[in-house]
Design a protein around this motif. Structure first.
Motif, PDB file in Angstrom:
ATOM      1  N   TRP A 123      35.032  41.325   7.495  1.00  0.00           N
ATOM      2  CA  TRP A 123      35.494  40.283   8.534  1.00  0.00           C
ATOM      3  C   TRP A 123      37.034  40.890   8.747  1.00  0.00           C
ATOM      4  O   TRP A 123      37.688  40.217   9.707  1.00  0.00           O
ATOM      5  CB  TRP A 123      35.583  38.994   8.348  1.00  0.00           C
ATOM      6  CG  TRP A 123      33.978  38.426   8.457  1.00  0.00           C
ATOM      7  CD1 TRP A 123      33.140  38.645   9.464  1.00  0.00           C
ATOM      8  CD2 TRP A 123      33.196  38.091   7.362  1.00  0.00           C
ATOM      9  NE1 TRP A 123      31.955  38.058   9.323  1.00  0.00           N
ATOM     10  CE2 TRP A 123      31.939  37.992   8.155  1.00  0.00           C
ATOM     11  CE3 TRP A 123      33.484  37.811   6.060  1.00  0.00           C
ATOM     12  CZ2 TRP A 123      30.812  37.441   7.241  1.00  0.00           C
ATOM     13  CZ3 TRP A 123      32.223  37.353   5.355  1.00  0.00           C
ATOM     14  CH2 TRP A 123      31.051  37.182   5.772  1.00  0.00           C
ATOM     15  N   GLY A 124      37.661  41.352   7.777  1.00  0.00           N
ATOM     16  CA  GLY A 124      39.033  41.759   7.973  1.00  0.00           C
ATOM     17  C   GLY A 124      39.804  41.071   7.058  1.00  0.00           C
ATOM     18  O   GLY A 124      39.440  40.037   6.401  1.00  0.00           O
ATOM     19  N   TRP A 125      41.266  41.557   6.609  1.00  0.00           N
ATOM     20  CA  TRP A 125      41.961  40.815   5.540  1.00  0.00           C
ATOM     21  C   TRP A 125      42.457  39.398   6.031  1.00  0.00           C
ATOM     22  O   TRP A 125      42.581  38.603   5.425  1.00  0.00           O
ATOM     23  CB  TRP A 125      43.251  41.596   5.255  1.00  0.00           C
ATOM     24  CG  TRP A 125      43.015  42.788   4.350  1.00  0.00           C
ATOM     25  CD1 TRP A 125      42.795  44.343   4.804  1.00  0.00           C
ATOM     26  CD2 TRP A 125      42.404  42.983   3.206  1.00  0.00           C
ATOM     27  NE1 TRP A 125      42.527  44.938   3.729  1.00  0.00           N
ATOM     28  CE2 TRP A 125      42.303  44.370   2.560  1.00  0.00           C
ATOM     29  CE3 TRP A 125      42.699  41.876   2.114  1.00  0.00           C
ATOM     30  CZ2 TRP A 125      41.945  44.757   1.351  1.00  0.00           C
ATOM     31  CZ3 TRP A 125      42.275  42.391   0.711  1.00  0.00           C
ATOM     32  CH2 TRP A 125      41.991  43.507   0.510  1.00  0.00           C
ATOM     33  N   SER A 126      42.374  39.262   7.439  1.00  0.00           N
ATOM     34  CA  SER A 126      43.191  38.025   7.852  1.00  0.00           C
ATOM     35  C   SER A 126      42.339  36.500   7.454  1.00  0.00           C
ATOM     36  O   SER A 126      42.472  35.480   7.517  1.00  0.00           O
ATOM     37  CB  SER A 126      43.333  37.879   9.243  1.00  0.00           C
ATOM     38  OG  SER A 126      42.110  38.113  10.164  1.00  0.00           O
ATOM     39  N   VAL A 127      40.893  36.998   7.086  1.00  0.00           N
ATOM     40  CA  VAL A 127      39.755  36.218   6.954  1.00  0.00           C
ATOM     41  C   VAL A 127      39.889  35.383   5.549  1.00  0.00           C
ATOM     42  O   VAL A 127      39.364  34.340   5.298  1.00  0.00           O
ATOM     43  CB  VAL A 127      38.442  36.428   7.322  1.00  0.00           C
ATOM     44  CG1 VAL A 127      37.460  35.450   7.120  1.00  0.00           C
ATOM     45  CG2 VAL A 127      38.250  36.917   8.831  1.00  0.00           C
ATOM     46  N   VAL A 128      40.594  36.145   4.874  1.00  0.00           N
ATOM     47  CA  VAL A 128      40.830  35.763   3.150  1.00  0.00           C
ATOM     48  C   VAL A 128      41.787  34.416   3.163  1.00  0.00           C
ATOM     49  O   VAL A 128      41.145  33.413   2.519  1.00  0.00           O
ATOM     50  CB  VAL A 128      41.676  36.738   2.586  1.00  0.00           C
ATOM     51  CG1 VAL A 128      42.156  36.065   0.912  1.00  0.00           C
ATOM     52  CG2 VAL A 128      41.005  38.175   2.367  1.00  0.00           C
ATOM     53  N   ALA A 129      42.613  34.085   4.298  1.00  0.00           N
ATOM     54  CA  ALA A 129      43.265  33.094   4.275  1.00  0.00           C
ATOM     55  C   ALA A 129      42.473  31.863   4.360  1.00  0.00           C
ATOM     56  O   ALA A 129      42.461  30.782   3.814  1.00  0.00           O
ATOM     57  CB  ALA A 129      44.437  32.945   5.197  1.00  0.00           C
ATOM     58  N   PRO A 130      41.494  31.768   5.318  1.00  0.00           N
ATOM     59  CA  PRO A 130      40.644  30.548   5.553  1.00  0.00           C
ATOM     60  C   PRO A 130      39.697  30.276   4.391  1.00  0.00           C
ATOM     61  O   PRO A 130      39.230  29.194   4.184  1.00  0.00           O
ATOM     62  CB  PRO A 130      39.791  30.773   6.937  1.00  0.00           C
ATOM     63  CG  PRO A 130      39.956  31.941   7.215  1.00  0.00           C
ATOM     64  CD  PRO A 130      41.360  32.479   6.636  1.00  0.00           C
ATOM     65  N   VAL A 131      39.216  31.437   3.871  1.00  0.00           N
ATOM     66  CA  VAL A 131      38.254  31.283   2.783  1.00  0.00           C
ATOM     67  C   VAL A 131      39.103  30.901   1.214  1.00  0.00           C
ATOM     68  O   VAL A 131      38.434  29.787   0.731  1.00  0.00           O
ATOM     69  CB  VAL A 131      37.982  32.962   2.338  1.00  0.00           C
ATOM     70  CG1 VAL A 131      37.119  32.820   0.646  1.00  0.00           C
ATOM     71  CG2 VAL A 131      36.697  33.206   3.172  1.00  0.00           C
ATOM     72  N   VAL A 132      40.240  31.084   1.220  1.00  0.00           N
ATOM     73  CA  VAL A 132      41.053  30.688   0.125  1.00  0.00           C
ATOM     74  C   VAL A 132      41.046  28.893   0.440  1.00  0.00           C
ATOM     75  O   VAL A 132      41.324  28.317  -0.296  1.00  0.00           O
ATOM     76  CB  VAL A 132      42.437  31.110   0.063  1.00  0.00           C
ATOM     77  CG1 VAL A 132      43.471  30.473  -0.777  1.00  0.00           C
ATOM     78  CG2 VAL A 132      42.333  32.594  -0.690  1.00  0.00           C
ATOM     79  N   ALA A 133      41.539  28.652   1.644  1.00  0.00           N
ATOM     80  CA  ALA A 133      41.585  27.098   1.962  1.00  0.00           C
ATOM     81  C   ALA A 133      40.263  26.450   1.657  1.00  0.00           C
ATOM     82  O   ALA A 133      40.305  25.286   1.016  1.00  0.00           O
ATOM     83  CB  ALA A 133      41.886  26.972   3.684  1.00  0.00           C
ATOM     84  N   GLY A 134      39.247  27.029   1.965  1.00  0.00           N
ATOM     85  CA  GLY A 134      37.931  26.351   1.688  1.00  0.00           C
ATOM     86  C   GLY A 134      37.699  26.299   0.111  1.00  0.00           C
ATOM     87  O   GLY A 134      37.332  25.205  -0.304  1.00  0.00           O
ATOM     88  N   LEU A 135      38.073  27.325  -0.425  1.00  0.00           N
ATOM     89  CA  LEU A 135      37.818  27.202  -2.023  1.00  0.00           C
ATOM     90  C   LEU A 135      38.875  26.254  -2.682  1.00  0.00           C
ATOM     91  O   LEU A 135      38.674  25.452  -3.651  1.00  0.00           O
ATOM     92  CB  LEU A 135      38.254  28.574  -2.511  1.00  0.00           C
ATOM     93  CG  LEU A 135      37.164  29.871  -2.515  1.00  0.00           C
ATOM     94  CD1 LEU A 135      37.954  31.036  -2.805  1.00  0.00           C
ATOM     95  CD2 LEU A 135      35.929  29.246  -3.156  1.00  0.00           C
TER      96      LEU A 135
END
Length: 411
Positions: free
Chosen positions: A363-375
């Motif tokens: 999905w692209g590097w920018s999606v890492v941020a919301p994944v980190v927020a969920g974790l």
């Protein structure tokens, strides 16, 4: 004020740092090893992460077993295994034997990270929170040292000689390990499992390591691919990012206090998860925001996020003996509890980099941020559940003691 127990605490911390340096050395040397042994990129990633295999698969069992033995003996044995495996890796003629050496190294590493914090908890006394906050820095310090020193040396000498250096460096603490001052070690006579509060706390810690190691592991690739950093520059930024965690750990040691209450630690954990999660939206920007930011600002955001997140690891280790006491569990379960922590932490370290890599490729590097927020949210829930379970167990113990006291008075 420095007390007589701190030289022992620093020695045990150094044993952990030198063991953790084995994590960083292989990442820095992998380009040279790949060229010599014809490893694929996937094989190289496996070689780097294999040191966590022992903890991810055997951490809890190893902790329960180790609790029956002297923690000093476990630490010394683990140190020797790490050194012997390092020398074997340096002499390995092919990738297969190098993989086997790395697996043996993972068992030694697991023994060190189970025994050393147990000994610190025994030695620290009233300084337990500060001492365990210091211990929480052993991985970032070790990774930073292993990565930076190995990377610099790789341009000067053969990678096998660097592996020999790290194998011998691990042995520096061994003579002093045998001369540690006598401590009242609490050994298990049977096989006991830590209380539910410890498992919940370890779950929160595991999700934290998933996001922390996931971002760190993929940071060089991200900075190079998305922002045009050179390999050397990306490596330096990653080393600084890892070392920045120390700031949060030392802040936690000053802020957590010495009380048994859960409110302040949970607030600090929430800050250590929420603020970095927000900063990662600048570190992994999306759309228009990405066009307004430079690589320097992105790197600074990630470094700042990591500095604040150091609060979490420090509090996790500091709360472990507290939650044991509040649950009414025996202090002999400290070693077993460290095994549970090692398993969840190692599992997070194994899962994190491929998870972040998959998210970025899909999905692209920018999606890492919301994944980190969920974790981060799941991690906070684990910490809160651990505190709640310890509180409930403590209330149950208090009621049982009160009933026992009333019964004896009645007789």
């Amino acid at each position: 004020m420095m007390t007589k127990r701190w030289p022992t605490i620093f020695l045990l911390w150094l044993a952990g740092v030198l063991a953790a340096a084995q994590l960083g050395k292989m990442a820095a040397l992998m380009p040279a090893i790949r060229a010599d042994l014809d490893l694929t990129l996937a094989g190289a990633g496996l070689m780097v992460s294999l040191i966590e295999a022992g903890g991810a698969s055997l951490g809890a069992i190893a902790g329960i077993l180790a609790a029956r033995f002297s923690a000093r003996a476990v630490l010394a044995t683990g140190t020797v295994l790490v050194a012997a495996a390092g020398l074997a890796a340096a002499a390995a003629p092919d990738a297969t034997l190098l993989y086997l050496a790395r697996l043996v190294e993972s068992i030694g590493y697991l023994m060190v990270v189970i025994a050393a914090p147990s000994l610190i908890a025994m030695a620290a006394g009233r300084d337990s929170a500060a001492a365990l906050a210091l211990w929480s820095t052993f991985v970032p310090v070790g990774i930073a040292g292993g990565t930076i020193l190995s990377g610099l040396a790789a341009s000067l000498i053969d990678w096998r000689l660097i592996l020999v250096f790290w194998a011998l460096a691990v042995l520096v603490t061994l003579p002093r390990t045998f001369r540690l001052p006598a401590m009242a070690e609490h050994r298990q006579t049977g096989f006991a499992v830590p209380p539910p509060a410890i498992w919940a706390l370890a779950l929160g810690f595991g999700f934290y390591t998933t996001l922390e190691v996931g971002v760190l592991g993929m940071l060089p690739a991200y900075l190079s691919e998305a922002w045009g950093f050179s390999i050397a520059s990306a490596g330096v930024v990653t080393g600084v990012t890892s070392a920045a965690t120390i700031a949060g750990s030392f802040a936690a040691a000053r802020l957590i206090g010495t009380g048994e209450g859960a409110s302040r630690p949970l607030v600090l954990v929430a800050v250590g998860l929420a603020l970095p999660a927000a900063l990662f939206f600048a570190g992994f920007p999306n759309g228009e925001l990405a066009t307004r930011l430079s690589g320097t600002i992105v790197a600074a955001a990630v470094i700042a996020a990591n500095a604040v997140s150091g609060l979490v690891a420090a509090i996790a280790f500091a709360r472990l003996p507290v939650l044991l006491r509040r649950s009414g569990a025996a202090l002999s379960l400290v070693t077993a509890s460290n095994g549970v922590f090692a398993q969840f932490g190692a599992a997070g370290s194994l899962i994190g980099p491929p998870l972040v890599g998959y998210v970025a490729s899909r999905w692209g590097w920018s999606v890492v941020a919301p994944v980190v927020a969920g974790l981060s949210l799941i991690s906070l829930a684990g910490f809160a559940l651990g505190e709640r379970l310890a509180h409930a167990a403590g209330d149950g113990v208090s009621r049982s003691d009160a009933r026992a006291g009333s019964g004896s008075r009645g007789r």
